[in-house]
Design a protein around this motif. Sequence first.
Motif, PDB file in Angstrom:
ATOM      1  N   ASP A 141      -5.906 -10.609  36.667  1.00 41.60           N
ATOM      2  CA  ASP A 141      -4.557 -11.160  36.664  1.00 41.60           C
ATOM      3  C   ASP A 141      -4.101 -11.370  35.212  1.00 41.60           C
ATOM      4  O   ASP A 141      -4.772 -12.051  34.444  1.00 41.60           O
ATOM      5  CB  ASP A 141      -4.621 -12.487  37.427  1.00 41.60           C
ATOM      6  CG  ASP A 141      -3.345 -13.299  37.388  1.00 41.60           C
ATOM      7  OD1 ASP A 141      -2.380 -12.880  36.736  1.00 41.60           O
ATOM      8  OD2 ASP A 141      -3.328 -14.372  38.015  1.00 41.60           O
ATOM      9  N   PRO A 142      -2.970 -10.788  34.793  1.00 37.95           N
ATOM     10  CA  PRO A 142      -2.550 -10.897  33.392  1.00 37.95           C
ATOM     11  C   PRO A 142      -2.250 -12.318  32.937  1.00 37.95           C
ATOM     12  O   PRO A 142      -2.209 -12.586  31.740  1.00 37.95           O
ATOM     13  CB  PRO A 142      -1.302 -10.014  33.324  1.00 37.95           C
ATOM     14  CG  PRO A 142      -0.840  -9.883  34.730  1.00 37.95           C
ATOM     15  CD  PRO A 142      -2.055  -9.953  35.591  1.00 37.95           C
ATOM     16  N   ASP A 167      -0.972 -10.251  45.677  1.00 34.78           N
ATOM     17  CA  ASP A 167      -0.863  -9.842  44.277  1.00 34.78           C
ATOM     18  C   ASP A 167      -2.049  -8.970  43.867  1.00 34.78           C
ATOM     19  O   ASP A 167      -1.896  -8.009  43.115  1.00 34.78           O
ATOM     20  CB  ASP A 167      -0.789 -11.063  43.357  1.00 34.78           C
ATOM     21  CG  ASP A 167       0.610 -11.645  43.266  1.00 34.78           C
ATOM     22  OD1 ASP A 167       1.560 -10.967  43.702  1.00 34.78           O
ATOM     23  OD2 ASP A 167       0.746 -12.777  42.772  1.00 34.78           O
ATOM     24  N   ALA A 168      -3.241  -9.304  44.369  1.00 35.52           N
ATOM     25  CA  ALA A 168      -4.454  -8.595  43.944  1.00 35.52           C
ATOM     26  C   ALA A 168      -4.429  -7.104  44.272  1.00 35.52           C
ATOM     27  O   ALA A 168      -4.735  -6.276  43.400  1.00 35.52           O
ATOM     28  CB  ALA A 168      -5.691  -9.265  44.550  1.00 35.52           C
ATOM     29  N   PRO A 169      -4.068  -6.664  45.506  1.00 36.36           N
ATOM     30  CA  PRO A 169      -4.031  -5.219  45.746  1.00 36.36           C
ATOM     31  C   PRO A 169      -2.968  -4.504  44.926  1.00 36.36           C
ATOM     32  O   PRO A 169      -3.152  -3.354  44.524  1.00 36.36           O
ATOM     33  CB  PRO A 169      -3.756  -5.096  47.247  1.00 36.36           C
ATOM     34  CG  PRO A 169      -3.188  -6.398  47.656  1.00 36.36           C
ATOM     35  CD  PRO A 169      -3.805  -7.424  46.737  1.00 36.36           C
ATOM     36  N   ARG A 170      -1.863  -5.205  44.648  1.00 30.95           N
ATOM     37  CA  ARG A 170      -0.836  -4.605  43.786  1.00 30.95           C
ATOM     38  C   ARG A 170      -1.393  -4.346  42.396  1.00 30.95           C
ATOM     39  O   ARG A 170      -1.139  -3.289  41.800  1.00 30.95           O
ATOM     40  CB  ARG A 170       0.389  -5.520  43.716  1.00 30.95           C
ATOM     41  CG  ARG A 170       1.399  -5.131  42.664  1.00 30.95           C
ATOM     42  CD  ARG A 170       2.681  -5.915  42.796  1.00 30.95           C
ATOM     43  NE  ARG A 170       2.514  -7.336  42.590  1.00 30.95           N
ATOM     44  CZ  ARG A 170       2.421  -7.934  41.405  1.00 30.95           C
ATOM     45  NH1 ARG A 170       2.444  -7.194  40.304  1.00 30.95           N
ATOM     46  NH2 ARG A 170       2.300  -9.239  41.306  1.00 30.95           N
ATOM     47  N   TYR A 171      -2.160  -5.307  41.860  1.00 33.06           N
ATOM     48  CA  TYR A 171      -2.790  -5.104  40.563  1.00 33.06           C
ATOM     49  C   TYR A 171      -3.705  -3.873  40.600  1.00 33.06           C
ATOM     50  O   TYR A 171      -3.695  -3.035  39.696  1.00 33.06           O
ATOM     51  CB  TYR A 171      -3.642  -6.315  40.175  1.00 33.06           C
ATOM     52  CG  TYR A 171      -2.887  -7.601  39.945  1.00 33.06           C
ATOM     53  CD1 TYR A 171      -1.574  -7.603  39.484  1.00 33.06           C
ATOM     54  CD2 TYR A 171      -3.504  -8.829  40.175  1.00 33.06           C
ATOM     55  CE1 TYR A 171      -0.890  -8.791  39.283  1.00 33.06           C
ATOM     56  CE2 TYR A 171      -2.830 -10.024  39.959  1.00 33.06           C
ATOM     57  CZ  TYR A 171      -1.530 -10.004  39.516  1.00 33.06           C
ATOM     58  OH  TYR A 171      -0.859 -11.183  39.308  1.00 33.06           O
ATOM     59  N   ASN A 182       1.218  -5.423  35.274  1.00 37.53           N
ATOM     60  CA  ASN A 182       1.977  -6.376  36.085  1.00 37.53           C
ATOM     61  C   ASN A 182       3.462  -6.031  36.170  1.00 37.53           C
ATOM     62  O   ASN A 182       4.316  -6.920  36.177  1.00 37.53           O
ATOM     63  CB  ASN A 182       1.802  -7.794  35.527  1.00 37.53           C
ATOM     64  CG  ASN A 182       2.233  -8.852  36.533  1.00 37.53           C
ATOM     65  OD1 ASN A 182       2.148  -8.639  37.738  1.00 37.53           O
ATOM     66  ND2 ASN A 182       2.698  -9.988  36.042  1.00 37.53           N
ATOM     67  N   GLU A 183       3.788  -4.735  36.237  1.00 36.24           N
ATOM     68  CA  GLU A 183       5.162  -4.339  36.542  1.00 36.24           C
ATOM     69  C   GLU A 183       5.360  -4.584  38.038  1.00 36.24           C
ATOM     70  O   GLU A 183       5.009  -3.755  38.884  1.00 36.24           O
ATOM     71  CB  GLU A 183       5.383  -2.872  36.193  1.00 36.24           C
ATOM     72  CG  GLU A 183       5.379  -2.571  34.711  1.00 36.24           C
ATOM     73  CD  GLU A 183       6.587  -3.182  34.011  1.00 36.24           C
ATOM     74  OE1 GLU A 183       7.617  -3.411  34.683  1.00 36.24           O
ATOM     75  OE2 GLU A 183       6.495  -3.441  32.799  1.00 36.24           O
ATOM     76  N   VAL A 184       5.915  -5.745  38.364  1.00 42.18           N
ATOM     77  CA  VAL A 184       5.897  -6.226  39.755  1.00 42.18           C
ATOM     78  C   VAL A 184       6.599  -5.265  40.710  1.00 42.18           C
ATOM     79  O   VAL A 184       6.031  -4.847  41.725  1.00 42.18           O
ATOM     80  CB  VAL A 184       6.534  -7.630  39.839  1.00 42.18           C
ATOM     81  CG1 VAL A 184       6.574  -8.102  41.297  1.00 42.18           C
ATOM     82  CG2 VAL A 184       5.755  -8.618  38.986  1.00 42.18           C
ATOM     83  N   VAL A 185       7.846  -4.906  40.401  1.00 38.62           N
ATOM     84  CA  VAL A 185       8.615  -4.075  41.329  1.00 38.62           C
ATOM     85  C   VAL A 185       8.002  -2.683  41.463  1.00 38.62           C
ATOM     86  O   VAL A 185       7.892  -2.143  42.569  1.00 38.62           O
ATOM     87  CB  VAL A 185      10.089  -3.987  40.886  1.00 38.62           C
ATOM     88  CG1 VAL A 185      10.864  -3.029  41.779  1.00 38.62           C
ATOM     89  CG2 VAL A 185      10.733  -5.372  40.937  1.00 38.62           C
ATOM     90  N   ASP A 186       7.565  -2.098  40.335  1.00 37.51           N
ATOM     91  CA  ASP A 186       6.926  -0.781  40.400  1.00 37.51           C
ATOM     92  C   ASP A 186       5.628  -0.845  41.191  1.00 37.51           C
ATOM     93  O   ASP A 186       5.296   0.066  41.955  1.00 37.51           O
ATOM     94  CB  ASP A 186       6.652  -0.257  38.988  1.00 37.51           C
ATOM     95  CG  ASP A 186       7.913   0.159  38.267  1.00 37.51           C
ATOM     96  OD1 ASP A 186       8.922   0.394  38.952  1.00 37.51           O
ATOM     97  OD2 ASP A 186       7.901   0.235  37.026  1.00 37.51           O
TER      98      ASP A 186
END
Length: 293
Positions: free
Chosen positions: A189-190, A268-272, A211-215
């Motif tokens: 996590d950044p 959040d973790a799988p998105r990372y 951590n480009e959230v939307v992308d």
Amino acid sequence: MLLTRLSILGARLFGTTNPDGPQHWLKTNYLDRAALWLDHDGRLHRLDGDDRLNLSRFSFKLADNPNLSPQYVADVSSEFTGLWYRRLILGEWCLAEGVVYESWDPARHVVAELPAIPRWLALALDHGTTNPFHTLMLGLGIDGRLYVGHEWRWDSKKQRGSLTDAEYSERLRAWADGLGIRPEYTIVDPSAKSFRVRPHRDGITSTLADNEVVDGIRATASLCATDRLLVSAQCPKLIREIPGYAWDPDASEKGEDKPIKVADHGVDAPRYGVRTTRNIWSSLLTEPITKSS
């Protein structure tokens, strides 16, 4: 600044964009003030009044591009649902509203047993002290799909106490060793830059998450929509969080795409993991599954 460069007689600026939210500055300050607008249906609109700009606006759908084959349009269209479909396929400037992962269906996306996983790409974690500390294993299956195969979570409120960075690192290593997994990357996590130092001291190479959230959400949503990202039934906490992951309506009204920051530690973790390892899996997954119309 681009417009100030148009000082030579006859100079023109041509720009193209994918749509965003309807309150985006480009739409409200420029596109909505265009003197001429050719809409999706080929109708020409003229704007009168002092607020108009010497600007012509053209709106297109993906299928309007004559250089794209019908098969390509169908393949790309199948990768998106809801918000992303309306923006990237239909060309609409629309609000981010409702649930984030609209195609999520436990009957489709949760598997009782994992296939052979030749590569465990990442241990991805969302760090928490008072909030839950949530870790997931992301692997590339022999069938060409991504799998969230295992999870480990420490909720300090339920456990009645938080752990130190050294204790978190020790337990993560014990958990991974117990699974018999050595992931290629440990993605942190950044917001937890200090924690990254601890695994390094323990001999584990880690990297801060992209951590480009939307992308990251768009990539994860696309993989879900095409059944190329599945979740093991051994991850009940993540499975419970996904349906409640929703866009923040207040942020949307301001022209921002942001999820509500509630019960999002697992999601959040799988998105990372997905976003940060995309250069590895992007050429190795199965082709998107085109939906029948």
